[in-house]
Enzyme design. Structure first.
Site, PDB file in Angstrom:
ATOM      1  N   HIS A  51     -10.572  -2.106   7.198  1.00 15.54           N
ATOM      2  CA  HIS A  51     -11.313  -3.040   6.327  1.00 15.54           C
ATOM      3  C   HIS A  51     -11.748  -4.309   7.043  1.00 15.54           C
ATOM      4  CE1 HIS A  51     -10.717  -0.685   2.778  1.00 15.54           C
ATOM      5  NE2 HIS A  51      -9.408  -0.808   2.801  1.00 15.54           N
TER       6      HIS A  51
ATOM      7  N   HIS B 271      -3.169  -9.514  -1.547  1.00 16.89           N
ATOM      8  CA  HIS B 271      -3.368  -8.124  -1.116  1.00 16.89           C
ATOM      9  C   HIS B 271      -4.343  -8.031   0.055  1.00 16.89           C
ATOM     10  CE1 HIS B 271      -3.827  -3.852  -1.066  1.00 16.89           C
ATOM     11  NE2 HIS B 271      -5.137  -3.951  -1.246  1.00 16.89           N
TER      12      HIS B 271
ATOM     13  N   HIS C 136      -3.530  -4.167   2.279  1.00 24.50           N
ATOM     14  CA  HIS C 136      -4.906  -3.681   2.226  1.00 24.50           C
ATOM     15  C   HIS C 136      -5.264  -2.802   3.411  1.00 24.50           C
ATOM     16  CE1 HIS C 136      -8.795  -3.358   0.449  1.00 24.50           C
ATOM     17  NE2 HIS C 136      -9.433  -4.055   1.354  1.00 24.50           N
ATOM     18  N   ASP C 137      -5.125  -3.303   4.631  1.00 24.16           N
ATOM     19  CA  ASP C 137      -5.288  -2.404   5.763  1.00 24.16           C
ATOM     20  C   ASP C 137      -3.952  -1.717   6.007  1.00 24.16           C
ATOM     21  OD1 ASP C 137      -7.855  -2.035   6.665  1.00 24.16           O
ATOM     22  OD2 ASP C 137      -7.906  -3.931   7.772  1.00 24.16           O
TER      23      ASP C 137
ATOM     24  N   ASP D 284       0.823  -1.216   0.000  1.00 25.46           N
ATOM     25  CA  ASP D 284       0.000   0.000   0.000  1.00 25.46           C
ATOM     26  C   ASP D 284       0.854   1.263   0.000  1.00 25.46           C
ATOM     27  OD1 ASP D 284      -2.894  -1.293   0.695  1.00 25.46           O
ATOM     28  OD2 ASP D 284      -1.300  -2.352   1.757  1.00 25.46           O
TER      29      ASP D 284
ATOM     30  N   ASN E 197      -6.615  -3.786  -4.925  1.00 26.62           N
ATOM     31  CA  ASN E 197      -7.858  -3.297  -5.529  1.00 26.62           C
ATOM     32  C   ASN E 197      -7.654  -1.957  -6.230  1.00 26.62           C
ATOM     33  OD1 ASN E 197      -7.578  -2.928  -2.588  1.00 26.62           O
ATOM     34  ND2 ASN E 197      -9.315  -1.535  -2.797  1.00 26.62           N
TER      35      ASN E 197
END
Ligand SMILES: *[C@@H]1O[C@H](CO)[C@@H](O)[C@H](O)[C@H]1NC(C)=O
Length: 329
Positions: free
Chosen positions: A225, A216, A251-252, A52, A123
């Site tokens: 999330h 991810h 992701h987080d 990220d 994403n």
């Protein structure tokens, strides 16, 4: 003097990788692409994990990159893993998007980071031209870059299974606010079925002492999330059945270590590559061992018998570490 010796031997090992990559870049279409990476000459492997991150240096991306360079040097890392959301906000617009250099090449400039990067898509990457991130053209611009949807990285001591998790998340398929580039992925039911079959077969064939899966999306997370239900339902049973040791994700935008209560799998989140989400916390049924809602990254040192994992903040300070052992037979 010792560091000169190390450099020379890692150069020799690096050359071996270069040759292997050339040979292995065209896999058969029915299976997951497969790459090999040599272990160090002492039989170990060390690498960093960041996720990220791509914000052209902003939100402390540069600071994290600088500390990655320092820790990477100390550990003599062999490669770097990216857990996805490589380019914000909307992936790359094409292979000629300058964001590739501005967020990657010009940021991770330390000598120790001039190694192979193994990346998955997040994403946000799906919101741009996905095929651009997967394109060999990027490897010509910066030879470190390797991003594929799902693939296997084989080493003598650990097999890595990189899994394209974005298509699993059903809400993205009906999201009106954002455009997702689903080329080559739709219809997703069939794509996921095939992927899970290939992954299961590859896991069953794996003979390495350690098996790490990288994706991810979170499986377990206490941050913004939270858990990803689709992965808990569809992916986790396959990992458990095949004795996977770790699931590594981004992701987080935080750092986490969660231990499964129903099995031996450890969930590791390294999603602190740039913008962090502070102040959210929702517990789940598994055991939270560590949670840091700021920026940072993770290192891993693997031998046949042990895996050492360390989490660092944006100043390179150690926040948490864990050591896993394996019976050598
Ligand atoms: C950068 O990191 C420092 C130290 O953790 C933090 O105080 C600051 O808020 C961060 N800046 C941003 C933009 O996230």
């Amino acid at each position: 003097m010792e560091s000169r010796g190390k450099k020379a031997s890692s150069f020799a090992c690096g050359m071996a990788l270069f040759l292997l990559l050339g040979l292995l870049l065209s896999p058969s279409s029915a299976e997951l692409p497969r790459f090999e990476h040599p272990v160090k000459c002492d039989g170990s492997l060390s690498f960093l994990v960041v996720g990220d991150w791509g914000r052209k240096g902003e939100f402390n991306q540069t600071l994290v990159a600088y500390q990655m360079g320092k820790i990477g040097e100390q550990l003599g890392i062999d490669f770097v893993i990216s857990t996805g959301d490589n380019f914000y906000e909307d992936g790359l617009t094409g292979v000629d998007d300058n964001a590739f250099e501005e967020s990657f090449t010009n940021i991770y400039t330390a000598e120790s980071l001039q190694k192979q990067w193994y990346a998955v898509l997040g994403n946000h990457d799906y919101r741009g031209d996905v095929l651009a991130q997967l394109s060999p053209v990027l490897r010509k611009i910066d030879g470190r870059w390797l991003c594929l949807r799902s693939y296997i990285l084989v080493t003598e001591i650990v097999d890595f299974f990189f899994v394209d998790t974005t298509p699993f998340v059903t809400k993205y398929w009906s999201e009106a606010d954002h455009h997702y580039d689903w080329r080559e992925v739709a219809p997703h039911e069939q794509y996921i079925d095939n992927l899970l079959k290939d992954l299961d077969a590859a896991l069953k064939e794996s003979r390495a002492p350690w098996r790490f899966v990288v994706g991810h999306h979170t499986m377990r997370s206490v941050s913004e999330h939270g858990d990803t239900q689709e992965l808990l339902e569809k992916l986790l049973p396959i990992l458990q059945e095949n004795g996977v040791d770790l699931y590594i994700n981004g992701h987080d935008h935080c750092l986490e270590h969660i231990s499964s209560r129903s099995g031996s799998i450890q969930y590791l989140t390294s999603g602190g590559g740039s913008k962090a989400w502070r102040g959210t916390y929702t517990p789940n049924a598994d055991e939270l061992r560590f949670f840091y809602d700021g920026q940072g990254f993770m290192s891993m040192q693997v031998t046949v018998a042990s895996t050492r994992i360390v989490f660092y903040n944006a100043f390179g300070q150690v926040l948490h570490e864990l050591n896993l052992g394996k019976q050598v037979v």
